[in-house]
Design an enzyme around this catalytic site. Structure first.
Site, PDB file in Angstrom:
ATOM      1  N   SER A  78       0.822  -1.215   0.000  1.00  0.00           N
ATOM      2  CA  SER A  78       0.000   0.000   0.000  1.00  0.00           C
ATOM      3  C   SER A  78       0.856   1.265   0.000  1.00  0.00           C
ATOM      4  O   SER A  78       2.025   1.249   0.395  1.00  0.00           O
ATOM      5  CB  SER A  78      -0.912   0.022   1.226  1.00  0.00           C
ATOM      6  OG  SER A  78      -1.661  -1.158   1.303  1.00  0.00           O
TER       7      SER A  78
HETATM    8  N1  SAH Z   1      -0.937  -4.969   3.946  1.00  0.00           N
HETATM    9  C1  SAH Z   1      -0.201  -5.264   2.734  1.00  0.00           C
HETATM   10  C2  SAH Z   1      -1.058  -4.954   1.527  1.00  0.00           C
HETATM   11  C3  SAH Z   1      -1.025  -6.042   0.561  1.00  0.00           C
HETATM   12  S1  SAH Z   1      -2.262  -5.932  -0.711  1.00  0.00           S
HETATM   13  C4  SAH Z   1       1.110  -4.551   2.693  1.00  0.00           C
HETATM   14  O1  SAH Z   1       1.373  -3.692   3.548  1.00  0.00           O
HETATM   15  O2  SAH Z   1       1.929  -4.858   1.830  1.00  0.00           O
HETATM   16  C5  SAH Z   1      -3.562  -6.880   0.000  1.00  0.00           C
HETATM   17  C6  SAH Z   1      -3.257  -8.310   0.328  1.00  0.00           C
HETATM   18  O3  SAH Z   1      -4.487  -8.943   0.715  1.00  0.00           O
HETATM   19  C7  SAH Z   1      -2.738  -9.141  -0.846  1.00  0.00           C
HETATM   20  O4  SAH Z   1      -1.507  -9.711  -0.494  1.00  0.00           O
HETATM   21  C8  SAH Z   1      -3.818 -10.213  -1.051  1.00  0.00           C
HETATM   22  O5  SAH Z   1      -3.304 -11.458  -1.460  1.00  0.00           O
HETATM   23  C9  SAH Z   1      -4.445 -10.287   0.331  1.00  0.00           C
HETATM   24  N2  SAH Z   1      -5.792 -10.850   0.381  1.00  0.00           N
HETATM   25  C10 SAH Z   1      -6.786 -10.743  -0.548  1.00  0.00           C
HETATM   26  N3  SAH Z   1      -7.885 -11.402  -0.125  1.00  0.00           N
HETATM   27  C11 SAH Z   1      -7.586 -11.936   1.093  1.00  0.00           C
HETATM   28  C12 SAH Z   1      -8.316 -12.735   2.020  1.00  0.00           C
HETATM   29  N4  SAH Z   1      -9.577 -13.131   1.798  1.00  0.00           N
HETATM   30  N5  SAH Z   1      -7.686 -13.107   3.166  1.00  0.00           N
HETATM   31  C13 SAH Z   1      -6.403 -12.738   3.422  1.00  0.00           C
HETATM   32  N6  SAH Z   1      -5.671 -11.995   2.574  1.00  0.00           N
HETATM   33  C14 SAH Z   1      -6.257 -11.589   1.419  1.00  0.00           C
END
Ligand code: SAH
Length: 252
Positions: free
Chosen positions: A102
């Site tokens: 993000s």
């Molecule tokens: N918090 C992260 C953001 C990653 S983007 C950071 O700081 O880098 C969002 C993430 O949510 C992705 O890695 C995606 O695979 C995950 N995601 C999507 N659906 C999900 C679910 N149902 N349960 C857990 N993770 C999920």
């Protein structure tokens, strides 16, 4: 010849001790003072100009604990090595598997919105790179984080370990269902956009707790919702900002 003979053993140990001496001295010199962080100036500029100042009509982030965390967590350790020079620009970056780390301002804003302190336990849905978890971990007692894509879950955990973050526990799974075992949580942060607020997450929120979650259609502008569970258990929610997140996918 066998080094079991006492005289040879003494010779051998003397030789080892002499060989070890310069290395020992060099290490002592290397350790103090700590080597300078080549990214420190860029990180300071990012926090001062893009997060604390609140440019372009954005709400400035003011919570001192959040600003200190943004200043201390090394975002370059959470992006792919080839993108390190981009780590301190205020933008999301690809982390593989179609996912993104993000934007720093959004990480700071969401963390501030939770209003959590040093005794708090927080649940994160979407570990990804582990960056948001690391920022939370600098402020609260314990972070639990769930990631649905197994190789990303591994990478996120490895990044957290390499950055020396010890108070985050991760697991692979569908975060829609939360992590009941450690509930209730003082704060829940969802870093992927959901079609609706998952009822299990509301259930796992402590009375007085807060959740931030992007809600809306995939690949379009979504609403960052701030959900509050009052002490009497009633729940309120309001839209605090337009955002764009990758979609919350569902396990099979
Ligand atoms: N918090 C992260 C953001 C990653 S983007 C950071 O700081 O880098 C969002 C993430 O949510 C992705 O890695 C995606 O695979 C995950 N995601 C999507 N659906 C999900 C679910 N149902 N349960 C857990 N993770 C999920």
């Amino acid at each position: 010849m066998s080094p079991r003979h006492p005289a040879l053993l003494i010779l051998l140990f003397t030789g080892l001790a002499i060989a070890a001496l310069p290395t020992g001295l060099a290490r002592a010199e290397d350790e103090s003072p700590t080597p300078p962080d080549p990214h420190a100036a860029a990180r300071e500029r990012l926090v001062a100009d893009s997060i604390e100042a609140g440019p372009f009509g954005r709400t400035p982030v003011k919570d001192p604990a959040v600003l200190a965390a943004m200043r201390s967590v090394k975002r370059h350790l959470f992006v792919p090595p080839g993108l390190r020079s981009e780590a301190y620009r205020d933008r999301p970056l690809p982390i593989g598997h179609g996912q993104t780390i993000s934007q720093p301002y959004i990480v700071a804003y969401m963390t501030e919105a939770l209003q959590v302190g040093p005794d708090a336990t927080v649940l994160e849905i979407g570990t990804g790179s582990g960056y948001q978890a690391a920022v939370l971990a600098a402020i609260v007692k314990k972070v639990y984080s769930i990631e649905i894509i197994p190789p990303l879950a591994e990478e996120g955990a490895a990044n957290l370990k390499a950055a020396g973050v010890a108070n985050v526990e991760t697991r692979t799974g569908d975060g829609y269902h939360g992590w009941k075992e450690h509930a209730p949580y003082d704060g829940i942060v969802v870093t992927a956009a959901a079609a609706h607020i998952p009822p299990p997450l509301i259930e796992q929120l402590k009375p007085g707790g807060r959740m931030v979650i992007p809600v809306g259609p995939p690949l379009q502008t979504q609403s960052l919702m701030l959900v509050e569970k009052r002490e009497d258990g009633s729940v309120s929610q309001r839209n605090v900002m337009p955002v764009r997140f990758v979609p919350l996918t569902r396990g099979k």
